[in-house]
Design a protein around this motif. Structure first.
Motif, mmCIF file in Angstrom:
data_model
loop_
_atom_site.group_PDB
_atom_site.id
_atom_site.type_symbol
_atom_site.label_atom_id
_atom_site.label_comp_id
_atom_site.label_asym_id
_atom_site.label_seq_id
_atom_site.Cartn_x
_atom_site.Cartn_y
_atom_site.Cartn_z
ATOM 1 N N UNK A 20 0.831 -1.200 0.000
ATOM 2 C CA UNK A 20 0.000 0.000 0.000
ATOM 3 C C UNK A 20 0.865 1.249 0.000
ATOM 4 N N UNK A 21 1.886 1.277 0.848
ATOM 5 C CA UNK A 21 2.797 2.424 0.893
ATOM 6 C C UNK A 21 3.490 2.647 -0.450
ATOM 7 N N UNK A 22 3.783 1.542 -1.157
ATOM 8 C CA UNK A 22 4.466 1.656 -2.445
ATOM 9 C C UNK A 22 3.559 2.071 -3.585
ATOM 10 N N UNK A 223 -2.379 -4.458 -19.592
ATOM 11 C CA UNK A 223 -2.831 -3.295 -18.834
ATOM 12 C C UNK A 223 -2.552 -3.429 -17.343
ATOM 13 N N UNK A 224 -2.247 -4.643 -16.904
ATOM 14 C CA UNK A 224 -1.954 -4.894 -15.503
ATOM 15 C C UNK A 224 -0.940 -6.024 -15.422
ATOM 16 N N UNK A 225 -0.021 -5.924 -14.468
ATOM 17 C CA UNK A 225 0.946 -6.989 -14.227
ATOM 18 C C UNK A 225 0.854 -7.423 -12.773
ATOM 19 N N UNK A 226 1.371 -8.610 -12.498
ATOM 20 C CA UNK A 226 1.254 -9.233 -11.181
ATOM 21 C C UNK A 226 2.656 -9.562 -10.668
ATOM 22 N N UNK A 227 2.953 -9.147 -9.462
ATOM 23 C CA UNK A 227 4.270 -9.416 -8.888
ATOM 24 C C UNK A 227 4.183 -9.443 -7.368
ATOM 25 N N UNK A 228 5.043 -10.225 -6.741
ATOM 26 C CA UNK A 228 5.116 -10.211 -5.277
ATOM 27 C C UNK A 228 6.003 -9.072 -4.790
ATOM 28 N N UNK A 229 6.825 -8.501 -5.698
ATOM 29 C CA UNK A 229 7.740 -7.403 -5.324
ATOM 30 C C UNK A 229 8.495 -7.761 -4.053
ATOM 31 N N UNK A 256 8.351 -5.632 -0.740
ATOM 32 C CA UNK A 256 9.218 -4.502 -0.452
ATOM 33 C C UNK A 256 8.592 -3.222 -1.001
ATOM 34 N N UNK A 257 8.364 -2.256 -0.138
ATOM 35 C CA UNK A 257 7.750 -0.990 -0.539
ATOM 36 C C UNK A 257 8.507 -0.314 -1.672
ATOM 37 N N UNK A 258 9.828 -0.351 -1.608
ATOM 38 C CA UNK A 258 10.632 0.329 -2.636
ATOM 39 C C UNK A 258 10.530 -0.347 -3.992
#
Length: 269
Positions: A20-22, A223-229, A256-258
């Motif tokens: 959410x912060x990211x 139009x949208x991508x999916x990632x766990x980041x 990770x927010x960054x």
């Protein structure tokens, strides 16, 4: 320029806060990312909904946020999408007992008020299980549903896409039938999918997507991508090496927010 979206898969409150912060547009909430993602607890989903509701109130989303936290500048609330998958396994072929479990979970999450469900069911010959998919879709109306990566183990990929469109799924999560969506053959398949069916269903690539390759999928027309980041957090080592699960119990994934913020910047610049 069209706005492109990022769905971040999370299996903990910490990951949800970071996503959410990211600036994540959507959260796919699950449990056990080490096992590919299972149905989350109702408590986790409720708590995430509380975080997001604080955005509308223009206050910090969580007690650890300061009065100058980045979440105070958020302009929109990310959507909350819930995985429905009651057990591990790549067969996605469910018994009546397993389906009853998942249908009951759906009733619980409908009561909480989620934005989307994520589900997939196959037959024992890796075809789309139309009967069980219809049961699920009929129960969640009018909530939209993503057909998840069960599509990647289907025997007849393109015919299966036609089937899930006919059933009423409006988004498909796929790695292009490879371990990682950025493999050469996977990219070709995802590109074909966008060209052939992009007007009928939202194609969302996932698996192995990061800040190094995210823009490639946007350039394909997604139009949208999916990632766990994700980043890896190593856990305290147990002295007697006793394992409490089938997966690697030495680490967990944390969004990770960054990384979230960087991918968002890359796909919308």
């Amino acid at each position: 320029m069209h706005y492109r979206m990022l769905e971040v898969c999370v299996d903990s409150l910490e990951s949800a806060i970071n996503a959410i912060h990211g600036g994540a547009d959507e959260l796919e909430v699950c449990s056990s990312l080490n096992e590919g993602g299972l149905t989350p607890s109702a408590g986790l989903v409720r708590k995430i909904k509380c975080l997001i509701n604080n955005i509308s109130l223009k206050r910090p989303i969580y007690k650890t946020c300061s009065e100058c936290c980045s979440c105070l500048g958020l302009l929109q609330k990310p959507k909350v999408n819930v995985m429905i998958r009651c057990r591990i396994g790549s067969d996605f072929c469910y018994t009546d007992i397993e389906m009853d479990t998942m249908l009951e979970d759906i009733e619980v999450f409908k009561g909480i008020g989620v934005d989307r469900f994520v589900f997939g069911a196959l037959t024992n010959t890796q075809q789309i299980d139309e009967e069980n998919c219809f049961k699920m879709l009929n129960l969640v109306i009018p909530t939209p549903v993503t057909f998840h990566r069960a599509i990647d183990v289907c025997q007849d990929y393109l015919n299966s896409i036609n089937t899930i469109i006919k059933l009423g799924f409006n988004r498909v999560l796929t790695s292009g039938q490879k371990q990682s969506a950025d493999e050469k053959d996977a990219v070709k398949l995802i590109e074909s999918l966008v060209e052939l069916y992009g007007e009928q269903i939202e194609v969302m690539p996932g698996a192995g997507i990061n800040n190094d390759n995210a823009i490639m999928f946007i350039n394909l027309g997604c139009k949208i991508i999916h990632s766990s980041c994700k980043k890896i957090r190593y856990l305290n080592k147990v002295e007697n090496n006793l394992s409490m699960g089938t997966g690697d119990s030495e680490h967990v994934y944390v969004s990770d927010e960054n990384i979230v913020r960087l991918i968002k910047k890359l796909i919308n610049r």
